[in-house]
Design a protein around this motif. Structure first.
Motif, mmCIF file in Angstrom:
data_model
loop_
_atom_site.group_PDB
_atom_site.id
_atom_site.type_symbol
_atom_site.label_atom_id
_atom_site.label_comp_id
_atom_site.label_asym_id
_atom_site.label_seq_id
_atom_site.Cartn_x
_atom_site.Cartn_y
_atom_site.Cartn_z
ATOM 1 N N PRO A 1 0.432 7.738 3.441
ATOM 2 C CA PRO A 1 0.645 6.697 2.424
ATOM 3 C C PRO A 1 -0.435 6.720 1.359
ATOM 4 O O PRO A 1 -1.547 7.219 1.566
ATOM 5 C CB PRO A 1 0.608 5.397 3.238
ATOM 6 N N LEU A 2 -0.106 6.181 0.216
ATOM 7 C CA LEU A 2 -1.018 6.103 -0.926
ATOM 8 C C LEU A 2 -1.729 4.758 -0.896
ATOM 9 O O LEU A 2 -1.093 3.714 -1.008
ATOM 10 C CB LEU A 2 -0.241 6.273 -2.234
ATOM 11 N N ARG A 3 -3.042 4.786 -0.714
ATOM 12 C CA ARG A 3 -3.826 3.555 -0.622
ATOM 13 C C ARG A 3 -4.507 3.298 -1.973
ATOM 14 O O ARG A 3 -5.670 3.652 -2.165
ATOM 15 C CB ARG A 3 -4.861 3.664 0.489
ATOM 16 N N LEU B 1 3.269 0.179 -5.922
ATOM 17 C CA LEU B 1 2.018 0.654 -5.339
ATOM 18 C C LEU B 1 1.653 -0.012 -4.021
ATOM 19 O O LEU B 1 0.774 0.507 -3.316
ATOM 20 C CB LEU B 1 0.869 0.430 -6.331
ATOM 21 N N GLU B 2 2.258 -1.141 -3.680
ATOM 22 C CA GLU B 2 1.850 -1.839 -2.466
ATOM 23 C C GLU B 2 2.115 -0.991 -1.224
ATOM 24 O O GLU B 2 2.847 0.011 -1.266
ATOM 25 C CB GLU B 2 2.551 -3.181 -2.349
ATOM 26 N N LYS B 3 1.506 -1.387 -0.112
ATOM 27 C CA LYS B 3 1.543 -0.575 1.111
ATOM 28 C C LYS B 3 2.960 -0.289 1.585
ATOM 29 O O LYS B 3 3.242 0.786 2.127
ATOM 30 C CB LYS B 3 0.742 -1.275 2.210
ATOM 31 N N THR B 4 3.848 -1.242 1.425
ATOM 32 C CA THR B 4 5.244 -1.045 1.820
ATOM 33 C C THR B 4 6.136 -0.891 0.596
ATOM 34 O O THR B 4 7.320 -1.207 0.648
ATOM 35 C CB THR B 4 5.724 -2.241 2.666
ATOM 36 N N LEU C 1 6.978 8.542 0.274
ATOM 37 C CA LEU C 1 6.023 9.420 0.954
ATOM 38 C C LEU C 1 6.240 9.405 2.460
ATOM 39 O O LEU C 1 6.147 10.449 3.128
ATOM 40 C CB LEU C 1 4.594 8.978 0.623
ATOM 41 N N SER C 2 6.534 8.230 3.006
ATOM 42 C CA SER C 2 6.795 8.136 4.444
ATOM 43 C C SER C 2 8.062 8.898 4.820
ATOM 44 O O SER C 2 8.121 9.552 5.869
ATOM 45 C CB SER C 2 6.918 6.667 4.846
ATOM 46 N N ILE D 1 6.798 3.785 -3.632
ATOM 47 C CA ILE D 1 6.118 5.082 -3.571
ATOM 48 C C ILE D 1 5.763 5.443 -2.138
ATOM 49 O O ILE D 1 6.024 6.569 -1.680
ATOM 50 C CB ILE D 1 4.867 5.066 -4.465
ATOM 51 N N ASN D 2 5.161 4.505 -1.408
ATOM 52 C CA ASN D 2 4.814 4.787 -0.013
ATOM 53 C C ASN D 2 6.054 4.962 0.856
ATOM 54 O O ASN D 2 6.025 5.688 1.855
ATOM 55 C CB ASN D 2 3.940 3.665 0.546
#
Length: 266
Positions: free
Chosen positions: A132-134, A115-118, A125-126, A121-122
């Motif tokens: 991105p998922l926040r 789940l973290e920004k990098t 998505l990128s 999942i993100n």
């Protein structure tokens, strides 16, 4: 014969005294005294402060939401498992509870990585050109972690309750003209209430007291009452305040268990 039973029970009595009774006595001692050893209620009344009360109500809310989500996800799954044959059911349950064989901390760390920004999942998505998922360091991430970790504790009691329902009762309801909805609400749901009560208790209590999930997935932005108590013991070294808040938390747990016992009795 009675003497032999007492001898066999001795290890359990010793275990209970060392790891249950003595720690509880220490919690009550520190919670009801100040640093000088004098009796006081300030440690318990500290729950009324703005920060502590906010953490407590947030814990109650997120625990309730997680319990409801676990129930909504677990009940259909338990019904499907109850309708399967023995060999198929055992294999599906094995797959479902397989993550529980892994350490609780590692499972939560895995979700933090996802789940973290990098995170994974993100990253996906990128790659797909999506935003991105926040969700990390939010209440949503904490609820997700609670549901993932505690869902099996809801599924198993529900499955046990549903599997014990005699099919002849359901067939009799159908023979008397009841449709599927009527059969569910008048036969299946009432007979599964013991499993529902057990599942709710097994999910709500650990969700209310957790601090690992909120620490890893909520960061320092979302504090639950478990985090406050843990910080009082480990960072502030204030065992008296931490024990006082723990007593308040135990009161809520006891209330939940009393309500559960009354509902189960009914």
């Amino acid at each position: 014969m009675k003497y032999k039973k007492n001898i066999l029970a001795a290890p359990y009595v010793l275990w209970s005294a060392l790891f249950i009774i003595i720690p509880l006595c220490m919690i009550f001692y520190y919670g009801l005294t100040d640093k000088s050893g004098a009796f006081t209620m300030e440690n318990i009344l500290a729950i009324a402060s703005v920060g502590h009360a906010k953490a407590l109500w947030r814990s109650l809310l997120l625990s309730l939401i997680s319990t409801i989500l676990c129930f909504l996800l677990a009940y259909p799954l338990a019904m499907i498992l109850a309708g399967k044959k023995g060999n198929q059911t055992g294999f599906i349950i094995l797959i479902f509870i397989l993550p529980m064989w892994m350490n609780f901390l590692l499972r939560t760390l895995a979700w933090q990585t996802l789940l973290e920004k990098t995170g994974v999942i993100n990253g996906i998505l990128s790659f797909l050109g999506l935003p991105p998922l926040r969700i990390i360091n939010t209440s949503y991430a904490i609820v997700l972690g609670m549901v993932y970790n505690f869902l099996p504790f809801m599924v198993l009691p529900l499955y046990n309750a549903l599997a014990k329902i005699d099919e002849n009762i359901i067939n009799a309801a159908k023979d008397l003209g009841a449709n599927k909805i009527q059969t569910f609400f008048r036969i299946i749901l009432p007979l599964s209430v013991p499993g529902i009560i057990s599942g709710v208790t097994m999910v709500f209590v650990p969700a209310l007291t957790t601090f690992v999930i909120s620490t890893l997935l909520g960061g320092s932005k979302v504090l639950l009452i478990g985090n406050v108590i843990e910080q009082e013991f480990t960072q502030a070294s204030n065992w008296h305040l931490g024990s006082g808040l723990s007593i308040v938390l135990m009161i809520f747990i006891i209330i939940n268990m009393l309500v559960t016992a009354l509902l189960e009795k009914e």
